[in-house]
Scaffold this active site. Structure first.
Site, PDB file in Angstrom:
ATOM      1  N   GLU A  52       0.832  -1.203   0.000  1.00 53.59           N
ATOM      2  CA  GLU A  52       0.000   0.000   0.000  1.00 53.59           C
ATOM      3  C   GLU A  52       0.869   1.257   0.000  1.00 53.59           C
ATOM      4  O   GLU A  52       1.954   1.282   0.572  1.00 53.59           O
ATOM      5  CB  GLU A  52      -0.954  -0.004   1.189  1.00 53.59           C
ATOM      6  CG  GLU A  52      -0.282  -0.024   2.543  1.00 53.59           C
ATOM      7  CD  GLU A  52      -1.286  -0.134   3.677  1.00 53.59           C
ATOM      8  OE1 GLU A  52      -2.478  -0.337   3.401  1.00 53.59           O
ATOM      9  OE2 GLU A  52      -0.873  -0.014   4.843  1.00 53.59           O
ATOM     10  N   HIS A 153      -0.743  -2.675  -6.879  1.00 55.81           N
ATOM     11  CA  HIS A 153      -0.417  -3.013  -5.492  1.00 55.81           C
ATOM     12  C   HIS A 153      -1.655  -3.480  -4.746  1.00 55.81           C
ATOM     13  O   HIS A 153      -2.788  -3.262  -5.169  1.00 55.81           O
ATOM     14  CB  HIS A 153       0.190  -1.794  -4.776  1.00 55.81           C
ATOM     15  CG  HIS A 153      -0.822  -0.768  -4.356  1.00 55.81           C
ATOM     16  ND1 HIS A 153      -1.437  -0.798  -3.126  1.00 55.81           N
ATOM     17  CD2 HIS A 153      -1.338   0.312  -4.999  1.00 55.81           C
ATOM     18  CE1 HIS A 153      -2.281   0.226  -3.023  1.00 55.81           C
ATOM     19  NE2 HIS A 153      -2.238   0.908  -4.145  1.00 55.81           N
ATOM     20  N   CYS A 154      -1.402  -4.112  -3.595  1.00 50.15           N
ATOM     21  CA  CYS A 154      -2.472  -4.426  -2.647  1.00 50.15           C
ATOM     22  C   CYS A 154      -2.029  -3.909  -1.278  1.00 50.15           C
ATOM     23  O   CYS A 154      -1.367  -2.873  -1.215  1.00 50.15           O
ATOM     24  CB  CYS A 154      -2.803  -5.924  -2.654  1.00 50.15           C
ATOM     25  SG  CYS A 154      -1.385  -7.019  -2.394  1.00 50.15           S
ATOM     26  N   THR A 155      -2.364  -4.579  -0.201  1.00 47.04           N
ATOM     27  CA  THR A 155      -1.979  -4.071   1.119  1.00 47.04           C
ATOM     28  C   THR A 155      -0.522  -4.405   1.443  1.00 47.04           C
ATOM     29  O   THR A 155       0.292  -3.521   1.700  1.00 47.04           O
ATOM     30  CB  THR A 155      -2.914  -4.633   2.204  1.00 47.04           C
ATOM     31  OG1 THR A 155      -4.231  -4.107   1.994  1.00 47.04           O
ATOM     32  CG2 THR A 155      -2.448  -4.209   3.593  1.00 47.04           C
ATOM     33  N   THR A 161      -0.994  -9.023  -5.359  1.00 45.52           N
ATOM     34  CA  THR A 161       0.050  -8.436  -6.208  1.00 45.52           C
ATOM     35  C   THR A 161       1.027  -9.502  -6.688  1.00 45.52           C
ATOM     36  O   THR A 161       1.482  -9.484  -7.840  1.00 45.52           O
ATOM     37  CB  THR A 161       0.790  -7.337  -5.422  1.00 45.52           C
ATOM     38  OG1 THR A 161      -0.134  -6.272  -5.148  1.00 45.52           O
ATOM     39  CG2 THR A 161       1.976  -6.793  -6.190  1.00 45.52           C
TER      40      THR A 161
END
Length: 262
Positions: A52, A153-155, A161
């Protein structure tokens, strides 16, 4: 295709780490980019991956300096609401939600085996969930058609991702061993973030719970293997998954390969 010349790539070979996004990296890998089985290289400076984007001003400026045009956020709505991305000058933010680790399952983990089982189920869902397939189809189509360079992206930048990055390297023709090694780099580059969250677990849930929750904060070969096994069972191959599972047309796949290969 939005081409990237050798001169433009040169500064990217020694891409600086972002202090506020420790899993930010070039999908192409280090140096001159990962080699392919056909003897070519994956082009650097085209696609980037990250966790993130809780960015400092300096790191946001670094991304702007790379010329990022589009940021694809794979997180769920609640994740985005809790930690919205910092705006990057010149980049358009796009929400392409993919379900990650279900919080209701994580909160009730009984032991390490349960955690490992949940993680494998998450990766199988990337392949079998119609919603996940629709989101990955949209992401890959955008990566093939929108101006370069782009970032997704992700977290934590490791699961949702990680699967997207693996698919891109598969498309480029990188061997499976190298793809796995790249996937596992998350455990090295994000170690500080992982230790921070594990310390919070120890503080709030007790030290005995750290080992239970740690599998949800790392990547393991077995997780990626679970996705590949579902691909083989349901679609026969990665190519079958991309074509039949995600519905990607020949021109989209061809453009992705053209963008990926130096």
């Amino acid at each position: 295709m939005d081409d990237v010349t050798t001169d433009e790539q040169a500064p990217l070979r020694e891409l600086a780490r972002l202090a506020s996004a420790d899993n930010f990296r070039d999908v192409a890998g280090p140096g001159d980019g990962y080699p392919t089985v056909a003897g070519r290289r994956v082009r650097r400076g085209v696609f980037f991956r990250s966790n993130e984007l809780q960015l400092t001003d300096a790191d946001a400026a670094t991304l702007a300096g790379l010329g990022i045009t589009t940021i694809h956020d794979l997180r769920g709505a609640l994740e985005v609401e809790a930690h919205p991305d910092v705006a990057v000058p010149g980049a358009t933010w796009v929400h392409v939600e993919v379900s990650g680790i279900p919080m209701e399952m994580v909160s009730g983990l009984a032991d390490v085996d349960a955690a490992l089982r949940v993680m494998r189920e998450v990766y199988v869902a990337f392949v079998r969930s119609p919603e996940a397939r629709a989101s990955y189809a949209r992401l890959l189509t955008d990566l093939a058609t929108a101006p370069l360079p782009q970032l997704f992206h992700c977290t934590a930048g490791k699961d949702r991702t990680g699967w997207a990055a693996a698919l891109l390297l598969e498309l480029a023709g990188v061997d499976r061993e190298t793809i796995l090694a790249d996937y596992l780099l998350t455990n090295d580059v994000s170690s500080a973030t992982r230790e921070k969250y594990l310390a919070l677990i120890a503080e709030h849930l007790g030290a005995d719970e750290v080992a239970v929750y740690e599998p949800t904060m790392v990547v393991e070969p077995g997780y990626l293997d679970a996705a590949y096994a579902a691909v083989a069972e349901d679609f026969g191959s990665v190519d079958g998954y991309l074509r039949s599972g995600l519905g990607l047309a020949d021109d989209v796949l061809a453009e992705l390969r053209a963008r990926l290969l130096a």
